[in-house]
Each structure stands twice: as structure tokens, then as C-alpha cells.
Design a protein around this motif. Sequence first.
Motif, PDB file in Angstrom:
ATOM      1  N   ALA B 192      44.285  -8.119  14.745  1.00  0.00           N
ATOM      2  CA  ALA B 192      43.076  -8.259  14.815  1.00  0.00           C
ATOM      3  C   ALA B 192      41.972  -9.026  13.814  1.00  0.00           C
ATOM      4  CB  ALA B 192      42.554  -6.640  15.097  1.00  0.00           C
ATOM      5  N   ALA B 234      37.704  -5.982  17.221  1.00  0.00           N
ATOM      6  CA  ALA B 234      38.275  -7.326  17.810  1.00  0.00           C
ATOM      7  C   ALA B 234      38.179  -7.274  19.478  1.00  0.00           C
ATOM      8  CB  ALA B 234      39.638  -7.551  17.554  1.00  0.00           C
ATOM      9  N   GLY B 235      38.144  -6.199  19.939  1.00  0.00           N
ATOM     10  CA  GLY B 235      37.826  -6.077  21.273  1.00  0.00           C
ATOM     11  C   GLY B 235      38.578  -5.054  22.126  1.00  0.00           C
ATOM     12  N   TYR B 321      30.784  -3.521  16.509  1.00  0.00           N
ATOM     13  CA  TYR B 321      30.482  -4.125  17.612  1.00  0.00           C
ATOM     14  C   TYR B 321      29.226  -3.704  18.430  1.00  0.00           C
ATOM     15  CZ  TYR B 321      31.124  -6.584  22.147  1.00  0.00           C
ATOM     16  OH  TYR B 321      30.981  -7.276  23.053  1.00  0.00           O
ATOM     17  N   ALA B 434      42.250  -9.712  23.397  1.00  0.00           N
ATOM     18  CA  ALA B 434      41.499 -10.605  23.858  1.00  0.00           C
ATOM     19  C   ALA B 434      41.060 -10.502  25.243  1.00  0.00           C
ATOM     20  CB  ALA B 434      41.987 -12.207  23.683  1.00  0.00           C
ATOM     21  N   ALA B 435      42.153 -10.080  26.165  1.00  0.00           N
ATOM     22  CA  ALA B 435      41.709  -9.900  27.529  1.00  0.00           C
ATOM     23  C   ALA B 435      40.626  -8.811  27.853  1.00  0.00           C
ATOM     24  CB  ALA B 435      42.915  -9.667  28.393  1.00  0.00           C
ATOM     25  N   ALA B 437      38.668  -7.770  25.473  1.00  0.00           N
ATOM     26  CA  ALA B 437      37.303  -8.108  25.107  1.00  0.00           C
ATOM     27  C   ALA B 437      36.552  -9.016  26.215  1.00  0.00           C
ATOM     28  CB  ALA B 437      37.115  -9.055  23.855  1.00  0.00           C
ATOM     29  N   TYR B 438      37.181  -9.830  26.770  1.00  0.00           N
ATOM     30  CA  TYR B 438      36.543 -10.733  27.637  1.00  0.00           C
ATOM     31  C   TYR B 438      36.129  -9.946  28.983  1.00  0.00           C
ATOM     32  CZ  TYR B 438      35.635 -15.155  30.508  1.00  0.00           C
ATOM     33  OH  TYR B 438      34.860 -16.083  31.367  1.00  0.00           O
ATOM     34  N   HIS B 440      35.378  -7.025  28.979  1.00  0.00           N
ATOM     35  CA  HIS B 440      34.097  -6.369  28.600  1.00  0.00           C
ATOM     36  C   HIS B 440      32.752  -7.269  28.804  1.00  0.00           C
ATOM     37  CE1 HIS B 440      31.498  -3.230  26.151  1.00  0.00           C
ATOM     38  NE2 HIS B 440      31.066  -4.461  25.838  1.00  0.00           N
ATOM     39  N   GLN B 441      33.058  -8.289  28.002  1.00  0.00           N
ATOM     40  CA  GLN B 441      31.881  -9.374  28.264  1.00  0.00           C
ATOM     41  C   GLN B 441      31.326  -9.463  29.736  1.00  0.00           C
ATOM     42  OE1 GLN B 441      30.129  -9.849  25.346  1.00  0.00           O
ATOM     43  NE2 GLN B 441      28.675 -10.909  26.574  1.00  0.00           N
ATOM     44  N   ARG B 442      32.363  -9.700  30.448  1.00  0.00           N
ATOM     45  CA  ARG B 442      32.160 -10.002  31.777  1.00  0.00           C
ATOM     46  C   ARG B 442      31.215  -8.909  32.577  1.00  0.00           C
ATOM     47  NH1 ARG B 442      30.980 -14.968  32.801  1.00  0.00           N
ATOM     48  NH2 ARG B 442      32.340 -16.314  32.336  1.00  0.00           N
ATOM     49  N   GLU B 445      27.930  -9.137  31.433  1.00  0.00           N
ATOM     50  CA  GLU B 445      27.119 -10.374  31.885  1.00  0.00           C
ATOM     51  C   GLU B 445      26.881  -9.880  33.511  1.00  0.00           C
ATOM     52  OE1 GLU B 445      26.664 -13.271  30.552  1.00  0.00           O
ATOM     53  OE2 GLU B 445      27.344 -12.500  28.781  1.00  0.00           O
TER      54      GLU B 445
END
Lengths: 144, 545
Positions: B192, B234-235, B321, B434-435, B437-438, B440-442, B445
Motif C-alpha cells: 500500500a 490506499a483503497g 481519506y 486498486a479495484a 478504490a476504483y 468506491h470512486q465510481r 461519481e
Amino acid sequence: MEGTNNNMKRRIRILVAKPALDGHDRGVLVLAKAFRDAGMEVLYAGLLPTPESVARIAVDEDVDVVALSLHNSAHLSAFPAVKKWLKKLGADDIQIVGGGIIPPADRKKLEKLGITGNFGPGTPLDQVIEHVRKVAKKKWVKDQ
Amino acid sequence: MPATNRTKKAYKSDSEVLKANPRSNSSGFELKDYYTPDDVKGSYKSKLGAPGEYPYTRGIHPDMYRGRLWTMRMFSGFGTPEDTNGRLKLLLSHGETGLSVAFDMPTLYGFDASSDRAHGEVGKCGVNVSSLKDMEVIFKGIPLDKVSTSMTINAPANVLTAMYAVVGEKGGIPKKNLAGTVQADILKEYIAQKEWMYPPEAHMRIIRDMMVYCTNNMPKWNYISISGYHIREAGASAVQELAFTLADGFEYVKLGIDNGLDVDSFAPRLSFFFNSSTNFFEEIAKFRAARRIWAKEMKETYGAKSERSMKLRFHSQTSGYSLTWQQPLNNIIRTSVEAMAAILGGTQSLHTNSYDEAWALPSEQAVEVALRTQQVIAYETGIPDVVDPLGGSYYLESLTDKMEEEAYKYFKTIKAMGGVVSAIKNGYLQKEIAATAYAHQRKVESGELKVVGVNAFSKENEQPINVLKIDFNAERIQRKRLREVKQKRNEGNVQRSLDRLRDVYSSGENSMESIIQAVKAYATLQEISDVGREVFGGWKEPTII
């Protein structure tokens, strides 16, 4: 078409990088995926590149935009250093977009040097993507 | 204040989205409308037990905060060694006995202040240490036999431990009396935080050297703090943080046992460092599950006999975060809820973040509010009055069980890959994070996840806040000091100590004594680190994206 410019059917090539001693890569990895999902060709410089090596990758790979992210307070020295190296390599048409933990006063200083965006945490991905498309288009117009 | 049409409209659309929100948490568990005794499996004695009793689900002490409050340990460090020395002395004069030092990025990566790579980063995110001289200044006038010092350092933790030992020795305090902690958890660096110098095997060998050396010579030194904090930042989800961190912990236990140490001789020195984020019950369940899993595995798998080896002690920090750049004062509320989760989860010590940290390094005012947050919880809310007050909640116990169950699934996957180091080398752990984190961000959004001030109840014009201004003098001062150190030292001694270290690193024998000799000769942090770079090589992580 997503990721392309309406006037020119061209995919945006973008290099994402953290040009300093900074391992906080959550942001760049999320952005890299988002740029790719938005139809761009994405390159990642890996961890701990120097500003010089970021600029060299950008030139060798002929990218349109370099997206820089730092969370370690080195943005005021590292971002302009990438800019300087691009100029040295004759490629200052390549656009630099910044992001990370960047205090408002520093944001203004970076803008003056032509490093745009300088997005903080919580910025919607669409806003970043839109900005990248805008500056890429600017580069293409310049290149013509 | 009358709401404008604009805000009314915004509120309406926000509440509509909220209704459609599926009820789950960061770990992806689907949540029921409510929970009943049927959702709680197993007997009270085997799953919970009284606080202070195996498997310690309810806490590691019978009286918890009734006996003693958690330690309010605020992490600090900046600028030059003189600046940090001043700050530490100020904290001591306020009655603190636990010091916590942050280092700048060049120090964390094993580069001297004079290195090209250090330019613009000296003294920025913490204090700079390039040689023993800097450590002498940081701890000047501080009674090292009366305080304990926590140093957040990983890749070069062996060098900083050696420096601390030498500073102590010069002040007449034997190594065996020095109390403190270095983070030194290299596995989570690959997973991380990504601050490494050498390949994983080399760093694991250096940790082995510290484990063996400290067990025999520095019994009060916590040579590792197994950290989930950075994995979460790191997510990772809560359950990923739990599973990956404990998997790292078991890896270190195996390392000690494989190198001939009796598990009960070193396991009591292992401690943990977790994140506390905003999903209140999920976090509390995570801390409780961590204690239960650790106790069970230490007893049943690793043969621990001492209770101290089975008790999971942890420091926690609220989530960086979760802090938003927008409407920064809201961060005070987030930090309060996260701090309560850590306390209700039974933490031994706590750092609360400052509300302005999405803008800059924290200002003094923001740091004070963060400390006051802990003090309000400690002295006004009644939360510390009863041990594990949420124990027995159908929901919380069911969530604790689920956390445990899902963590074991990850242990199985990691084991099948050949252990944590293999799961780092093939990129599995990094990609999982990373998956998440992405994803989560989606969700943020799309509005599926609401973040107040970001995608709900946002304002057009943000009021700027006052942030800390950083002094640029540290770099100049540190470079000058390093030049002086190099002029004064005996070059022959330096070269001999580095040659000796090179041999020891190549041969595989314990390196701690050689590191101490090099430090004493005033070899610099980078010179010592470069010997490792030469012998072990560097590390390039597998492709994550």
C-alpha cells in the motif's frame, strides 16, 4: 465518441505520474482507470520517477498530456521541474495537469507556470476528464 | 435562515437518491432491516468471553478505560531536527510521556538531504535525518530512559533503531532500557504505502535481524507495528484491511519461529496499527474481529502459551481519506465519529486527524481541535465508563462474525498463492485494493454513495481556510550540517564500517551490530542504504493497472 476530440478523430494519449518520493498512489491509479474508461490511451510512469524521467517518457511516448499527482508537498518544486525538462527536450507543447494536496496559494503559482487543473481531493472524475480533453485540444491546435 | 430555492431543490434531489441507496458497507456486506438473536451464532463464552479473557473480543483488559484511558498520541515532526526537538520538549512539558516522530520523505526512502532526489522535500512531511548528528539534536535534553518514542519509519527502520540506540548509549542509557517503537512493517509498504528500498526478501531478512537482535538486546523495543492504516487509505475495504493486515502479522510470526525464536519470547512485542473510518459499526466490528482472530491463531496455529502473545494491542488513526477538501469544517464531525468507533472498538492509543488535512499539512489550530475531540469523548460522553458497551448488540455481533468469516476467505486465497510475499509479487494484493478504490470512486461519481459537501449538499463558493505555511529553510540547514559531519568524521572508519556491512549483508549473518558501528562512525543514512542497494538491488512493483 468518448476520449476523442470532435474535430479530430484522435485518441488522447496521457501519461500519469508521481514525479517525487511519494508512494500515495490511490489517486493516480483511480485516475488511470478513469482516463482509460473515458477512451484515452493511458501510460503510468510507475513509482518514484524523477521529473527528468517523467519528461523523457512523455516525449518518447509522444503523449498529449502529462497528469501529475503529489501528496507530499513537493508539487512546487517537482511539477515545474517536469515543465522545465519538457521545454529542454523541445516538447513544451505537451500539457501538464496537476493534482493532489495543493494549498490554494500554490495553485495560483502553478497556474502561472502553465500547470493547470491542480485538483484537490474530492474532485469529480468527470471534471478532471473534461479538463484533460480541453487541454489536449489546445495542444492539437498548437501542433497544427 | 430561509433556505433558497436552490438549496431546497438540492435537498429534494438528494433525499430521492438516498431512498434508492442499497444498504451495504465498504466490505460489501448486504445489511438486513434489523437483527435478532438468530443472527448471532456460538456461545457467549467461546465467541466473546469477559473483557480481558480469551478470545479478547470484548477487549484485552478487564477494566479497559475505567482503569486507564487510551493514550492520545499525536503524531508530529517537521522541519529541522532543532524544530522537532523544540516540539518534543513542549509536549513533554505538557505532561506527555509518549513521543511520536514523523520523518520527511527523503529519510523514509533512505536518501540524504544533499541527494538530488531530496530536493524540495527536506523537512516537508516530517523531520529530516541524514546522519546520527540529526538524531542527537532531535533528542537533545530528552530523558530517553523516562519516555517512549514511536518513530514512523519503515524501509530504513534498522538504521533509525541503531541511531536511537547510539544516542541512548552516548547519554549513558543502556540499550536494554530504551523503550519505543519503529513501524518497520515492510509488507504493507509493498501492498500500500510503497516506501521501499530493496526487494521483499531482502527487507524481510533485515526485519529478521531486528527481531532477533532486539529480542536479545533491546527487550523494551517494539521493532514492528503491523499496519492496516495505509492499506485502508490506499483503497481497501474494512474487511480487506483486516485480512491483509493480519495475514502480514502471521507472516512476521512465522519469520520469528522459523529463525529459532520461541513464539512467546517475541510475540508480546508485536502490535498493530489500524484505520478508523466513517462507517461506525463496520469499524467497531473490524476491531473486535481482529482481536478474536489473532488470539485464536496465535494459540491454535502458532502455539503461543502466554496470554500476552494472544492479546492484540493496537494504535488507531482516523481516516485521512475520509476528509474532504470541500466544506473542511465537516471533517471535525467525521473525525469525531471515527474516533468514537476506535474507542468503542477498544483501541490502546489514538491519533485524530485535523480538519484541514485535505488542504495542507495541519495548522496548529486544527491540531488542537483534533486533540480536543478525543478529550471531549474521554471526559464528557460517558463512552469510556463501561467496557465494550456495544457487546451483545445483535447487529454488531453478527457483523463481527461476518468480518471474521470473510477475513478467513482471504487468508485461504493468500495461502494458496504461497503467502503474502508471493501475493505481493504477483500483484494480487495491490490489484485487489486498486479495484476496491476504483469501485468506491465510481459509486461516489454515480451518487450511489453520498459524501456530504462533495456530491450532496454541496456549495458553489467554498470559504477558504487558513492553512499552515511551510518554511523552506530546512533543506539549506540540513545540507550544511551534513557537509560539516562529513568534514569532521574519520573517513577510514566510515569506509571500514561500510565494507564490513557489505560483507554481513552478503553473508546473511545478523546485520544489526554492523549497522550500529556504521552509524557510530557517522556514515550517513544514504551511505548505509546504498550498501543495501548494491547488495540487494532495488524493487520495481508488478503492473497494477
